[in-house]
Design a protein around this motif. Structure first.
Motif, PDB file in Angstrom:
ATOM      1  N   GLY A  14      47.874  42.959  32.081  1.00  0.00           N
ATOM      2  CA  GLY A  14      48.063  41.586  32.788  1.00  0.00           C
ATOM      3  C   GLY A  14      46.566  40.926  33.048  1.00  0.00           C
ATOM      4  N   ILE A  15      45.519  41.649  32.378  1.00  0.00           N
ATOM      5  CA  ILE A  15      44.568  40.566  32.499  1.00  0.00           C
ATOM      6  C   ILE A  15      43.549  40.883  31.513  1.00  0.00           C
ATOM      7  CG2 ILE A  15      43.397  42.609  34.092  1.00  0.00           C
ATOM      8  CD1 ILE A  15      41.865  40.180  35.440  1.00  0.00           C
ATOM      9  N   ALA A  53      45.145  43.703  38.129  1.00  0.00           N
ATOM     10  CA  ALA A  53      44.568  42.534  37.916  1.00  0.00           C
ATOM     11  C   ALA A  53      44.236  41.639  39.203  1.00  0.00           C
ATOM     12  CB  ALA A  53      45.623  41.726  37.259  1.00  0.00           C
ATOM     13  N   ASP A  54      44.807  41.796  40.212  1.00  0.00           N
ATOM     14  CA  ASP A  54      44.610  41.004  41.563  1.00  0.00           C
ATOM     15  C   ASP A  54      43.015  41.704  42.232  1.00  0.00           C
ATOM     16  OD1 ASP A  54      46.543  39.429  41.488  1.00  0.00           O
ATOM     17  OD2 ASP A  54      47.644  40.599  43.012  1.00  0.00           O
ATOM     18  N   VAL A  57      40.430  40.314  39.676  1.00  0.00           N
ATOM     19  CA  VAL A  57      40.146  38.969  39.819  1.00  0.00           C
ATOM     20  C   VAL A  57      39.293  38.648  41.232  1.00  0.00           C
ATOM     21  CG1 VAL A  57      41.040  36.749  40.718  1.00  0.00           C
ATOM     22  CG2 VAL A  57      42.204  37.752  38.722  1.00  0.00           C
ATOM     23  N   TYR A  70      37.853  35.610  33.437  1.00  0.00           N
ATOM     24  CA  TYR A  70      38.972  36.405  33.184  1.00  0.00           C
ATOM     25  C   TYR A  70      40.489  35.753  32.669  1.00  0.00           C
ATOM     26  CZ  TYR A  70      39.714  34.844  37.826  1.00  0.00           C
ATOM     27  OH  TYR A  70      39.616  34.115  38.949  1.00  0.00           O
ATOM     28  N   ARG A  71      41.323  36.022  32.237  1.00  0.00           N
ATOM     29  CA  ARG A  71      42.424  35.284  31.805  1.00  0.00           C
ATOM     30  C   ARG A  71      43.512  36.208  32.439  1.00  0.00           C
ATOM     31  NH1 ARG A  71      40.331  35.290  26.672  1.00  0.00           N
ATOM     32  NH2 ARG A  71      41.897  36.744  25.726  1.00  0.00           N
ATOM     33  N   THR A  72      44.607  35.930  33.185  1.00  0.00           N
ATOM     34  CA  THR A  72      45.461  36.605  33.523  1.00  0.00           C
ATOM     35  C   THR A  72      46.796  36.210  32.873  1.00  0.00           C
ATOM     36  OG1 THR A  72      46.163  35.466  35.383  1.00  0.00           O
ATOM     37  CG2 THR A  72      44.357  37.118  35.863  1.00  0.00           C
ATOM     38  N   ASP A  73      47.991  37.373  32.702  1.00  0.00           N
ATOM     39  CA  ASP A  73      49.106  36.749  32.287  1.00  0.00           C
ATOM     40  C   ASP A  73      49.799  35.804  33.168  1.00  0.00           C
ATOM     41  OD1 ASP A  73      48.516  38.803  30.452  1.00  0.00           O
ATOM     42  OD2 ASP A  73      50.187  40.072  30.842  1.00  0.00           O
ATOM     43  N   ARG A  76      46.107  32.653  35.628  1.00  0.00           N
ATOM     44  CA  ARG A  76      44.736  32.396  36.378  1.00  0.00           C
ATOM     45  C   ARG A  76      43.426  32.340  35.283  1.00  0.00           C
ATOM     46  NH1 ARG A  76      45.372  36.737  40.985  1.00  0.00           N
ATOM     47  NH2 ARG A  76      46.934  37.634  39.496  1.00  0.00           N
TER      48      ARG A  76
END
Ligand code: SF4
Length: 83
Positions: A14-15, A53-54, A57, A70-73, A76
């Motif tokens: 997810g990231i 992922a949290d 972040v 980062y890029r998250t799914d 963010r």
């Protein structure tokens, strides 16, 4: 235009974590925040599969130099500010 500095990418669940070595100030916020993910003795030294992922972040947001991003799914994004 100057060529962009190298940015490396490390994919997790997810990231995607990004790291721009030229910006790293070795402040170790990342290593202290999540030592399982950011381990200077490991290769690759970033393993995003070892935290959510949290969690990633939250720690990447503390990187003072913006070497980390980062890029998250779920949309963010953290990138270095334009200079
Ligand atoms: S927090 Fe940022 S500047 Fe500090 S060591 Fe980690 S990547 Fe480098």
């Amino acid at each position: 235009m100057e060529p962009r500095e190298t940015i490396r990418e490390y994919a997790g669940d997810g990231i995607v974590v990004t790291w721009e070595p030229g910006r790293c100030r070795h402040a170790t916020e990342c290593v202290r925040g999540l030592p399982a993910v950011f381990d200077r003795d490991a290769r690759p030294w970033i393993d995003p599969s070892r935290a959510s992922a949290d969690e990633i972040v939250a720690v990447v947001d503390r990187c003072p130099s913006f070497a980390l991003g980062y890029r998250t799914d779920d949309g963010r994004v953290r990138t270095a500010p334009a200079e």
